[in-house]
Write an enzyme that holds these catalytic residues in place. Structure first.
Site, PDB file in Angstrom:
ATOM      1  N   LYS A   1       0.854  -1.198   0.000  1.00  0.00           N
ATOM      2  CA  LYS A   1       0.000   0.000   0.000  1.00  0.00           C
ATOM      3  C   LYS A   1       0.889   1.247   0.000  1.00  0.00           C
ATOM      4  O   LYS A   1       1.564   1.532   0.974  1.00  0.00           O
ATOM      5  CB  LYS A   1      -0.894   0.040   1.242  1.00  0.00           C
ATOM      6  CG  LYS A   1      -1.935   1.157   1.116  1.00  0.00           C
ATOM      7  CD  LYS A   1      -2.615   1.474   2.423  1.00  0.00           C
ATOM      8  CE  LYS A   1      -1.814   2.388   3.294  1.00  0.00           C
ATOM      9  NZ  LYS A   1      -1.549   3.736   2.727  1.00  0.00           N
TER      10      LYS A   1
ATOM     11  N   CYS B   1      13.570  10.718   6.383  1.00  0.00           N
ATOM     12  CA  CYS B   1      13.629  10.090   7.716  1.00  0.00           C
ATOM     13  C   CYS B   1      14.980  10.297   8.364  1.00  0.00           C
ATOM     14  O   CYS B   1      15.079  10.484   9.566  1.00  0.00           O
ATOM     15  CB  CYS B   1      13.339   8.603   7.585  1.00  0.00           C
ATOM     16  SG  CYS B   1      14.344   7.807   6.333  1.00  0.00           S
TER      17      CYS B   1
HETATM   18  P1  NAD Z   1       2.677   7.680   8.473  1.00  0.00           P
HETATM   19  O1  NAD Z   1       3.166   6.785   9.554  1.00  0.00           O
HETATM   20  O2  NAD Z   1       1.610   8.628   8.802  1.00  0.00           O
HETATM   21  O3  NAD Z   1       2.163   6.841   7.238  1.00  0.00           O
HETATM   22  C1  NAD Z   1       2.967   5.874   6.620  1.00  0.00           C
HETATM   23  C2  NAD Z   1       2.075   4.873   5.930  1.00  0.00           C
HETATM   24  O4  NAD Z   1       1.304   4.189   6.911  1.00  0.00           O
HETATM   25  C3  NAD Z   1       1.068   5.469   4.959  1.00  0.00           C
HETATM   26  O5  NAD Z   1       0.950   4.594   3.872  1.00  0.00           O
HETATM   27  C4  NAD Z   1      -0.225   5.491   5.775  1.00  0.00           C
HETATM   28  O6  NAD Z   1      -1.369   5.422   4.983  1.00  0.00           O
HETATM   29  C5  NAD Z   1      -0.079   4.245   6.603  1.00  0.00           C
HETATM   30  N1  NAD Z   1      -0.802   4.256   7.881  1.00  0.00           N
HETATM   31  C6  NAD Z   1      -1.168   5.315   8.632  1.00  0.00           C
HETATM   32  N2  NAD Z   1      -1.785   4.887   9.760  1.00  0.00           N
HETATM   33  C7  NAD Z   1      -1.777   3.539   9.714  1.00  0.00           C
HETATM   34  C8  NAD Z   1      -2.259   2.526  10.588  1.00  0.00           C
HETATM   35  N3  NAD Z   1      -2.842   2.822  11.739  1.00  0.00           N
HETATM   36  N4  NAD Z   1      -2.073   1.237  10.242  1.00  0.00           N
HETATM   37  C9  NAD Z   1      -1.449   0.916   9.097  1.00  0.00           C
HETATM   38  N5  NAD Z   1      -1.004   1.828   8.220  1.00  0.00           N
HETATM   39  C10 NAD Z   1      -1.154   3.127   8.531  1.00  0.00           C
HETATM   40  O7  NAD Z   1       3.990   8.391   7.942  1.00  0.00           O
HETATM   41  P2  NAD Z   1       4.100   9.438   6.761  1.00  0.00           P
HETATM   42  O8  NAD Z   1       3.688  10.751   7.303  1.00  0.00           O
HETATM   43  O9  NAD Z   1       3.466   8.929   5.531  1.00  0.00           O
HETATM   44  O10 NAD Z   1       5.672   9.387   6.492  1.00  0.00           O
HETATM   45  C11 NAD Z   1       6.569  10.085   7.206  1.00  0.00           C
HETATM   46  C12 NAD Z   1       7.264   9.223   8.235  1.00  0.00           C
HETATM   47  O11 NAD Z   1       7.941   8.122   7.594  1.00  0.00           O
HETATM   48  C13 NAD Z   1       8.338   9.982   8.952  1.00  0.00           C
HETATM   49  O12 NAD Z   1       8.273   9.746  10.314  1.00  0.00           O
HETATM   50  C14 NAD Z   1       9.623   9.408   8.359  1.00  0.00           C
HETATM   51  O13 NAD Z   1      10.737   9.551   9.184  1.00  0.00           O
HETATM   52  C15 NAD Z   1       9.266   8.001   8.110  1.00  0.00           C
HETATM   53  N6  NAD Z   1      10.169   7.371   7.135  1.00  0.00           N
HETATM   54  C16 NAD Z   1      11.091   6.464   7.568  1.00  0.00           C
HETATM   55  C17 NAD Z   1      11.990   5.878   6.678  1.00  0.00           C
HETATM   56  C18 NAD Z   1      13.007   4.874   7.147  1.00  0.00           C
HETATM   57  O14 NAD Z   1      13.539   4.173   6.310  1.00  0.00           O
HETATM   58  N7  NAD Z   1      13.284   4.784   8.416  1.00  0.00           N
HETATM   59  C19 NAD Z   1      11.929   6.221   5.336  1.00  0.00           C
HETATM   60  C20 NAD Z   1      11.008   7.158   4.921  1.00  0.00           C
HETATM   61  C21 NAD Z   1      10.111   7.728   5.830  1.00  0.00           C
END
Ligand code: NAD
Length: 788
Positions: free
Chosen positions: A192, A300
């Site tokens: 997703k 991130c």
């Molecule tokens: P998010 O956690 O809000 O969403 C990430 C994904 O999870 C999206 O696809 C979203 O639809 C889904 N999601 C949201 N709530 C969910 C739930 N309860 N259950 C299952 N899926 C759910 O994060 P974001 O705002 O999309 O992305 C930013 C974050 O991602 C930042 O914290 C960033 O640091 C992190 N990130 C980490 C890495 C890494 O490799 N460590 C890489 C890129 C981004």
């Protein structure tokens, strides 16, 4: 006008990337059918859609199908159906498919880049030169792994059907990091994408069709948290791979507790960018631009905390401000743009709120005076100075173009400030003295350390975090591990502890009455509550008493383990010798331990003696491995060596089994100790005297105080305290299913690495080797560039 004046007066003309092909693709596609399930393009079952828009002007790009629970069911069913054939295909067959995907992506490289910039807002230079080439490299690199899996991971199988959930900041790259290793290992996928950025995943699904990915091997569903949660909670899924915020990562950790699903979490960060006084300051400024303003800071591993040595702080900040004034904020498709819009209005509002709050808490927030488009979700690059370590800008992941600055005086202070965060994703270290940089790198609690560089990634090198930045790695050998089924040899199902019958005194009396104490900080101590627990023989006779450990005792044991620096700092050779000595001292008491096992477990003398001898052999094995389970050196296709170092996880809680109470305990504590961890062990609840008899053996074996701590008592209660303790970094539990599930669910405070037997014991006779050693280490990738 002099030539110099003319030169200075010159401005960049716009250099827009053509978008006609992307527009044609958008116009031609039927987005009302954008779920890719079992090789078909489908509408969601209830025909719902959501909008994805261009963040540079807020205009609609497409109305994309949203998956409901029934669509997720269909996608999981398709992945399940495709699994047997795909996982049984030869490495060569899978290699051809992965290679074809990589090559087809290469042919559509520019379309991917333009779509990514349109959907996410990132400057085209970044999507064109970084995101898309790295994504392609991931597929081609992993094509190569498929044929070496049998040799590199003998006997290992695919993890199964994998649910993958990714964020919006690197939509295609995160997809590649997830899909390539999954396909290489023979898993099938339900992925997703994030709801803000579905477009390149749709193009990728088209590529899968064309490249001959068998139907059902890759399924792509769209939607937000609801669709994500349906994947996480689906019983047909064997593994969840999540990249996103720490907040959602914790929700997923809880939701999957007790389900037996394998889990990897790549979460947020608050990475330090450390500039020592002997750094090449101009290079460091360029690195910083890349570190924090790349992708508008929506990275991130963004170097969002600048730590600069006091002696050069003013000069460095002055240079940073000059450089910031030259950053060009503008349209993502303009090749001159350095900073595009944030992904969405909600993200812009969030960043503004955090900057306002940071200023309210005393930070001075400076922004260059530069042109900004009047429409779109733009935020100026922002430099916050005078930031106290507790300021929100120093602690919270802003995920925007905001840099928090602090200064330090000594090297020790730099390390302390860098580690003053609940995250542990990445760090950059800038110094012309490579000795200093390589001295500092191992002290940083971060999964990736770049020396004189930043944001370097490669498919061959693992990426992932410590602490609340999550667990598991993506890329490299360690990334493949995440998609292989666990390989520990199963033992019997563990039944919940039966209520204890009242003890019958065996009538033999004890020469001198002795209650075994706890072993904390190198000393035998009374339990805090001053209660004890009777230990019974299988026939219900009283064999002795042990201290009834409590919450306070576990806390003391964790403090002692945390305070013990001598063990993690010891050389591997030194640790090996201590473990050999432990084995030697235990061997001197073989008969005594065998008799104890006979008494407590009812085993025959022969079986008990075999258990003691095998425990000694196991100690010998891990003593030998202490200086052999080492990291790797990678040579990514840039002028860098990447050192994949094995570091101890930290303080590891160990909950040992009742069956094989000595061998089970030794099989768990020995690999943890061998790799330099300090341990808090809860021994068998039914036969704890086997562990308390070890105190003297330990005392004679030169283990530093605090390296191992043993707290006897009620397993489930003590495990809960360990699981909730935020100073415990890892927790290994062999116990009944309820206790295992509870340990996972209660571990979210600091996202400690929890491994459990899921309610089963292990076959202790063969429970030895790499899986145990691997679990005992964190892999830190240190990137060291070379050349002038
Ligand atoms: P998010 O956690 O809000 O969403 C990430 C994904 O999870 C999206 O696809 C979203 O639809 C889904 N999601 C949201 N709530 C969910 C739930 N309860 N259950 C299952 N899926 C759910 O994060 P974001 O705002 O999309 O992305 C930013 C974050 O991602 C930042 O914290 C960033 O640091 C992190 N990130 C980490 C890495 C890494 O490799 N460590 C890489 C890129 C981004």
């Amino acid at each position: 006008m002099t030539i110099l004046e003319r030169y200075q007066a010159m401005d960049y003309a716009t250099a827009p990337e053509a978008r006609s092909e992307a527009d044609a693709w958008l116009a031609a596609r039927d987005f009302s059918k954008s779920l890719f399930i079992a090789g078909d393009w489908r509408a969601g079952i209830d025909a719902r859609t959501f909008d994805t828009e261009d963040p540079s002007d807020g205009k609609l790009l497409a109305k994309v199908s949203e998956a409901g629970a029934a669509d997720i069911d269909a996608a999981v069913a398709a992945a399940r159906k495709a699994l047997p054939k795909w996982s049984a295909a030869s490495g060569y067959e899978r290699a051809k498919v992965l290679y074809a995907v990589g090559r087809a992506m290469q042919r559509h490289q520019r379309l991917f880049a333009v779509l990514e910039s349109l959907d996410n807002g990132k400057p085209i230079r970044e999507s064109r030169d970084i995101d898309v080439p790295l994504a392609i490299r991931h597929f081609i690199h992993h094509a190569g792994w498929t044929q070496s899996l049998d040799r590199e991971f003998p006997g290992r199988k695919a993890a199964g059907v994998v649910g993958q959930i990714i964020p919006w900041n690197f939509p295609l790259l995160m997809l590649a990091w997830k899909v390539a290793p999954a396909l290489a290992t023979g898993c099938t996928v339900v992925l997703k994408p994030a709801e803000f950025t579905p477009l390149t995943a749709i193009l990728f699904a088209e590529i899968c069709e064309r490249a001959g990915v068998p139907k059902g091997v890759v399924n792509i569903v769209h939607g937000g948290p609801e669709a994500g949660a349906a994947i996480v909670n689906h019983s047909g899924i064997d593994k969840i791979a999540f990249t996103g915020s720490s907040e959602v990562g914790k929700i997923i950790r809880k939701a999957t507790a007790g389900s037996g699903k394998k889990l990897s979490l790549e979460l947020g960060g608050k990475s330090a960018f450390i500039v020592f006084e002997d750094a090449d300051l101009d290079s460091a400024v360029e690195g910083l631009v890349d570190g924090i303003w790349f992708n508008q800071g929506q990275v991130c591993c963004a170097g969002s905390r600048l730590l600069v040595q006091e002696s050069v702080a003013d000069a460095f900040i002055a240079k940073v401000k000059v450089r910031m004034s030259r950053l060009r904020v503008g349209a993502p498709l303009d090749k001159n743009t350095d900073i595009g819009p944030l992904v969405d209005r909600t993200q812009l509002d969030r960043v503004k709120r955090l900057v306002e709050e940071g200023a309210r808490q005393g930070a001075v927030c400076w922004q260059p005076d530069c042109d900004v488009p009047t429409i779109g979700y733009y935020h100026l690059p922002t430099l916050a100075t005078g930031v106290a370590p507790a300021n929100i800008l120093a602690q919270e992941e802003v995920f925007g173009p905001v840099l928090a600055t602090m200064s330090f005086r000594t090297n020790e202070e730099a390390v302390e400030l860098a580690n003053n965060t609940r995250y542990g994703l990445a760090a950059s270290v800038w110094s012309e003295n490579v000795n200093l940089a390589l001295h500092v790198a191992p002290q940083l609690k971060a999964g990736v350390v770049w020396i004189n560089g930043t944001n370097m990634f490669d498919a061959a090198c693992g990426f992932g975090g410590y602490r609340e930045s999550g667990f598991g790695r993506e890329g490299g050998r360690e990334g493949l591990e995440e998609y292989l089924a666990p390989s520990e040899p199963h033992g019997p199902v563990i039944k919940p502890a039966a209520p204890r019958p009242a003890a019958r005194d065996n009538g033999e009396g004890h020469a001198i009455d002795r209650t075994a104490k706890l072993f904390i900080g190198g000393k035998q101590v009374r339990p805090d509550g001053n209660y004890s627990l009777p230990v019974l023989t299988p026939k219900g006779k009283l064999a002795g008493e042990v201290g009834l450990g409590s919450r306070k005792d576990i806390r003391d044991a964790v403090s002692a383990a945390r305070a013990c620096k001598a063990w993690p700092d010891a050389t591997a050779y030194n640790r090996a010798q201590v473990l050999y000595y432990l084995a030697e001292n235990l061997s001197g008491r073989t008969e005594e331990f065998a008799s104890r096992l006979v008494e407590l477990t009812g085993a025959s003398h022969k079986a008990a003696k075999a258990e003691v001898e095998q425990s000694i052999e196991r100690l010998f094995y891990y003593a030998g491995m202490a200086d052999k389970f080492e990291g790797l050196v990678h040579q990514p296709p840039v002028r860098t060596v990447t050192l994949a170092l094995h570091e101890p996880v930290g303080v590891v809680g160990i909950v040992a089994p009742d069956d094989a109470p000595l061998l089970g305990l030794i099989s768990l504590i020995a690999p943890a100790l061998a790799m330099g961890n300090t341990v808090v062990a809860i021994p068998s609840e039914t036969a704890p005297l086997v562990a308390t008899d070890l105190y003297q053996v330990i005392e004679y074996s030169d283990l530093p105080a605090g390296a191992i701590n043993i707290v006897t008592g009620k397993r489930a209660e003590l495990t809960a305290v360990l699981a909730r303790h935020d100073d415990v970094d890892g927790l290994w539990v062999v116990a009944e299913a309820e206790t295992c599930a509870m340990a996972e669910a209660e571990s979210t405070g600091n996202l400690k690495r929890v491994w459990t037997g899921h309610g089963r014991s292990l076959d202790w006779a063969s429970a030895e080797g790499e899986p145990f050693l691997r679990r005992a280490v964190e892999i830190k990738n240190v990137w060291v560039p070379y050349g002038d």
